[in-house]
Design an enzyme around this catalytic site. Structure first.
Site, PDB file in Angstrom:
ATOM      1  N   ARG A 101      27.864  -1.265  36.561  1.00  0.00           N
ATOM      2  CA  ARG A 101      27.509  -2.546  37.160  1.00  0.00           C
ATOM      3  C   ARG A 101      27.379  -2.466  38.672  1.00  0.00           C
ATOM      4  O   ARG A 101      26.450  -3.034  39.273  1.00  0.00           O
ATOM      5  CB  ARG A 101      28.543  -3.616  36.762  1.00  0.00           C
ATOM      6  CG  ARG A 101      28.303  -5.003  37.327  1.00  0.00           C
ATOM      7  CD  ARG A 101      26.855  -5.453  37.269  1.00  0.00           C
ATOM      8  NE  ARG A 101      26.248  -5.313  35.954  1.00  0.00           N
ATOM      9  CZ  ARG A 101      24.944  -5.268  35.740  1.00  0.00           C
ATOM     10  NH1 ARG A 101      24.095  -5.337  36.755  1.00  0.00           N
ATOM     11  NH2 ARG A 101      24.458  -5.144  34.528  1.00  0.00           N
ATOM     12  N   LYS A 136      18.295 -12.436  59.007  1.00  0.00           N
ATOM     13  CA  LYS A 136      18.707 -13.272  57.872  1.00  0.00           C
ATOM     14  C   LYS A 136      19.052 -12.368  56.696  1.00  0.00           C
ATOM     15  O   LYS A 136      18.251 -12.135  55.791  1.00  0.00           O
ATOM     16  CB  LYS A 136      17.597 -14.255  57.520  1.00  0.00           C
ATOM     17  CG  LYS A 136      17.336 -15.276  58.613  1.00  0.00           C
ATOM     18  CD  LYS A 136      16.180 -16.198  58.267  1.00  0.00           C
ATOM     19  CE  LYS A 136      15.928 -17.203  59.389  1.00  0.00           C
ATOM     20  NZ  LYS A 136      14.771 -18.080  59.102  1.00  0.00           N
ATOM     21  N   LYS A 168      15.817 -18.122  71.989  1.00  0.00           N
ATOM     22  CA  LYS A 168      15.391 -19.082  70.971  1.00  0.00           C
ATOM     23  C   LYS A 168      15.411 -20.496  71.549  1.00  0.00           C
ATOM     24  O   LYS A 168      15.782 -20.713  72.706  1.00  0.00           O
ATOM     25  CB  LYS A 168      16.317 -18.988  69.760  1.00  0.00           C
ATOM     26  CG  LYS A 168      16.415 -17.582  69.168  1.00  0.00           C
ATOM     27  CD  LYS A 168      15.273 -17.293  68.241  1.00  0.00           C
ATOM     28  CE  LYS A 168      15.477 -17.960  66.912  1.00  0.00           C
ATOM     29  NZ  LYS A 168      14.438 -17.596  65.928  1.00  0.00           N
ATOM     30  N   GLU A 197      10.951 -17.408  72.409  1.00  0.00           N
ATOM     31  CA  GLU A 197      10.321 -18.234  71.381  1.00  0.00           C
ATOM     32  C   GLU A 197       9.563 -19.379  72.042  1.00  0.00           C
ATOM     33  O   GLU A 197      10.080 -20.045  72.939  1.00  0.00           O
ATOM     34  CB  GLU A 197      11.396 -18.776  70.442  1.00  0.00           C
ATOM     35  CG  GLU A 197      10.886 -19.709  69.363  1.00  0.00           C
ATOM     36  CD  GLU A 197      12.027 -20.238  68.501  1.00  0.00           C
ATOM     37  OE1 GLU A 197      12.518 -19.481  67.648  1.00  0.00           O
ATOM     38  OE2 GLU A 197      12.428 -21.400  68.711  1.00  0.00           O
ATOM     39  N   ASP A 218       6.587 -19.730  67.119  1.00  0.00           N
ATOM     40  CA  ASP A 218       7.368 -20.268  66.005  1.00  0.00           C
ATOM     41  C   ASP A 218       6.706 -21.491  65.384  1.00  0.00           C
ATOM     42  O   ASP A 218       6.391 -22.469  66.073  1.00  0.00           O
ATOM     43  CB  ASP A 218       8.768 -20.634  66.494  1.00  0.00           C
ATOM     44  CG  ASP A 218       9.698 -21.003  65.356  1.00  0.00           C
ATOM     45  OD1 ASP A 218       9.731 -20.269  64.357  1.00  0.00           O
ATOM     46  OD2 ASP A 218      10.389 -22.037  65.470  1.00  0.00           O
TER      47      ASP A 218
END
Length: 282
Positions: A101, A136, A168, A197, A218
């Site tokens: 597994r 992410k 950002k 960004e 973006d």
């Protein structure tokens, strides 16, 4: 196979097995399988996939049976069809069942990322745009997931926060504007590329005048992206990001951007179907 830089295979395998074994170990195999029983097994794909993590999966079996014999008819990065055998094993039955597994979970997850990545790469073939990933990722698995992205044919963006300066929208808000954020980043003299960004066309010139080395466009639609590409005119690389799907990525790539970042290739890739089929050794 060259393992991902900075990846401790032994520690990963031991931690993963410990999570599955608990304090009592595989009580089912111990209760039902003779200690000296031997099995042969084949790991087969039950769908068309791109491979990633074969040697990592194999290490789970080696960790529990030092004498296990493993053959790998395929290699990471290969595209294989339904029914392809990607691993052959012969060894102690209890050990193989116990490791199964953990090995499959790892391989199915990494192949899932590589397979989805390849779909996106194929979708923009010939446009000149390069697919890249994001941060992410599942905590603790970033190195492996970004390795799987490379096996799928894309490139990695930042591995960590210290790999590059990426300003950002919240950084911009805290600094009072794009130009001020870029000026502060350049003044810090980190020696790193400064990317900023922009979600509006009117942010582009201030960012460039302040010294931005790269722009992240973006959530711009294709029309805005084409306008941005024309305005920048090759002065810095352009990356498109935000809400990119398999259905929209070709349109985005055809605007002339240099890079397209897609979070879903690591964040949302489904595990592929791979099974381990056993046959008693004779």
């Amino acid at each position: 196979m060259a393992l991902p830089d900075g990846f401790d295979l032994h520690a990963f395998v031991q931690q993963t097995l410990a999570e599955d074994l608990g304090k009592g170990g595989d009580v089912t195999s111990a209760a039902t399988i003779p200690a000296d029983a031997r099995f042969t097994a084949e790991m087969n794909c039950r769908q068309a996939i791109v491979l990633a993590g074969l040697e990592i999966a194999a290490e789970f079996f080696r960790a529990l049976d030092a004498d296990v014999k493993i053959e790998l008819p395929a290699k990471d990065g290969d595209r294989v069809i339904h029914g392809t055998n990607v691993m052959r094993l012969s060894g102690n039955a209890r050990a193989m069942l116990t490791a199964e597994r953990s090995a499959l979970n790892t391989l199915q997850h990494l192949c899932g990322i590589a397979t989805m990545t390849r779909q996106y790469v194929d979708a923009i073939a010939g446009t000149g745009a390069i697919l890249i990933d994001t941060r992410k990722t599942i905590p603790g698995l970033r190195i492996l997931e970004k390795y799987a992205v490379r096996m799928g044919g894309a490139q990695n963006h930042r591995m960590r926060l210290d790999d590059g300066v990426l300003i950002k929208d919240n950084h911009v808000a805290a600094c009072g504007g794009v130009a001020e954020a870029v000026r502060r980043a350049k003044a810090a003299k980190t020696g790193l590329q400064v990317q900023v960004e922009a979600d509006r066309i009117d942010q582009i010139e201030p960012a460039l005048e302040a010294g931005a080395d790269r722009l992240l466009l973006d959530n711009m639609d294709p029309a805005m992206l084409r306008e941005a590409v024309k305005l920048v005119a090759g002065r810095v690389p352009l990356e498109a990001s935000g809400g990119v799907t398999l259905e929209t990525i070709r349109f985005i790539a055809e605007t002339g951007v240099n890079f397209i970042s897609v979070g879903r290739i690591t964040q949302s890739a489904p595990a592929v179907d791979i099974g381990l089929d056993y046959a008693l050794s004779r």
